[in-house]
Enzyme design. Structure first.
Site, PDB file in Angstrom:
ATOM      1  N   TYR A 157     104.481   0.020  56.375  1.00  0.00           N
ATOM      2  CA  TYR A 157     104.078  -0.488  57.689  1.00  0.00           C
ATOM      3  C   TYR A 157     104.711  -1.865  57.935  1.00  0.00           C
ATOM      4  O   TYR A 157     105.364  -2.101  58.954  1.00  0.00           O
ATOM      5  CB  TYR A 157     102.548  -0.556  57.770  1.00  0.00           C
ATOM      6  CG  TYR A 157     102.053  -1.357  58.933  1.00  0.00           C
ATOM      7  CD1 TYR A 157     102.294  -0.931  60.243  1.00  0.00           C
ATOM      8  CD2 TYR A 157     101.350  -2.554  58.744  1.00  0.00           C
ATOM      9  CE1 TYR A 157     101.837  -1.678  61.318  1.00  0.00           C
ATOM     10  CE2 TYR A 157     100.903  -3.305  59.814  1.00  0.00           C
ATOM     11  CZ  TYR A 157     101.147  -2.868  61.096  1.00  0.00           C
ATOM     12  OH  TYR A 157     100.722  -3.605  62.161  1.00  0.00           O
ATOM     13  N   THR A 217     103.077  -8.576  62.919  1.00  0.00           N
ATOM     14  CA  THR A 217     101.894  -8.611  62.066  1.00  0.00           C
ATOM     15  C   THR A 217     102.071  -9.561  60.891  1.00  0.00           C
ATOM     16  O   THR A 217     103.206  -9.764  60.428  1.00  0.00           O
ATOM     17  CB  THR A 217     101.625  -7.193  61.509  1.00  0.00           C
ATOM     18  OG1 THR A 217     100.699  -7.278  60.423  1.00  0.00           O
ATOM     19  CG2 THR A 217     102.886  -6.547  60.949  1.00  0.00           C
TER      20      THR A 217
END
Ligand code: UDP
Length: 324
Positions: A138, A114
């Site tokens: 995250y 990501t």
């Protein structure tokens, strides 16, 4: 090739399954269905198990040539409130998968990374040499796995592709599969629901950013463009290419306001909305420099914001019709 798609019953994984099949590969889906849906992988072999279940992985991995790893929790806000959940699944679960792959001699892994690994970048567009300094658990969990892959490459010869997605959006053109998060937190499905009257008024998080219209800018990439990049990455590794990390984005940024205008044009309805405070942890602008992906993979996003919104609208309409 036989590919184990871990987290294949989720949003991006299910689109990758179809792209793999289209590319002539055999797919085995591995998913615990905690956030995935069996309905997204109808017609595919499904192993219902957890990434932390080493025995289940040990049974299936001898049958496969490569792994695509999508199984992760992916809500930034939740990762701040409950990092334990994120480190358990994304870090411990990831390691469980990696160890099982090493034990079974599976040497090709495509990882769903990501742009959150970059944190708040000093400049956009973002290239792959930008320092990786995630600003939430995250992003930290994804960076950990990227680093683990690099170590397993050096030590055990596992070749990997870390694919750093920007904002995945849109749905398969068939209208059969698409985004189904619960709770839904993403801009496009929420704006579509606000337009259709099936969801609450949209909150625009921050209208005072230093961007042209004051709202945040993101690089929205169609989920099927992402899916085709995965197939290309897999094929590159199987030709003997070295491991690599690439950004997957379009290179074009759109503001929240521009997305709302596109949703209104496609839906033919107004998106009811109100200004809201900035959401914690949102950088003003995240846009990919996709040059490396183009050079290495011979891949480029072919769908723009309009196609993203149209396919997402089509999927939402179909889902609503089925529910009626
Ligand atoms: N956003 C918004 N209202 C919402 C959800 C998102 O204004 O209800 C904004 C958010 O602040 C960000 C952009 O839309 O600037 C994209 O957010 P999303 O959650 O879809 O993806 P993210 O960029 O967090 O991965």
């Amino acid at each position: 090739m036989v590919v184990l798609v871990v987290g294949g019953a989720g949003y991006i994984g299910s689109h990758a399954c179809r792209a793999l099949r289209h590319g002539g590969h055999d797919v085995i889906v591995y998913d615990n269905l905690c956030t995935g849906f069996e309905s997204l992988v109808q017609g595919f072999e499904l192993v219902k198990a957890d990434v932390l279940d080493g025995a289940a992985l040990g049974r299936v991995l001898p049958r496969v040539d490569a792994i695509m790893h999508f199984a992760a929790h992916a809500y930034v806000g939740e990762s701040v409130a409950n990092p334990r959940k994120y480190f358990r699944n994304n870090v411990e679960g990831g390691l469980s998968l990696l160890n099982a792959a090493a034990d079974a001699g599976v040497k090709k892994i495509i990882f769903s990374s990501t742009c959150a690994v970059y944190g708040v970048p000093a400049k956009v567009p973002i290239d792959e040499d930008t320092p990786r300094q995630p600003v939430n658990p995250y992003g930290v969990s994804k960076l950990f796995f990227e680093n683990a892959l690099a170590a397993y490459d050096r030590a055990y010869g596992i070749r990997y592709a870390s694919l750093r997605y920007f904002n995945a959006a849109g749905a398969d053109e068939s209208g059969e599969i698409g985004e189904m998060h619960d709770p839904e937190t993403h801009l496009i499905p929420l704006a579509l629901a606000a337009a259709a009257g099936t969801g609450p008024e949209l909150q625009v998080f921050g209208t005072d950013y230093a961007t042209p219209d004051g709202t945040c800018v993101r690089d929205y990439i169609h989920v099927n463009d992402l899916a085709s990049a995965h197939v290309k990455a897999l094929e590159l590794l199987s030709e003997g290419n070295m491991s690599f990390a690439v950004n997957l984005g379009t290179g074009s940024g759109y503001s929240v306001q521009e997305v709302i205008s596109s949703v209104e044009a496609v839906a033919g309805k107004r998106v009811s909305r109100k200004s809201a405070p900035r959401r914690a942890g949102d950088p003003p602008a995240l846009v990919a420099n996709p040059a490396k992906a183009e050079m290495l993979l011979g891949w480029k996003a072919t769908r723009g914001l309009r196609e993203i919104v149209e396919t997402a609208w089509n999927f939402a309409q179909r889902k609503a019709a089925v529910a009626r």
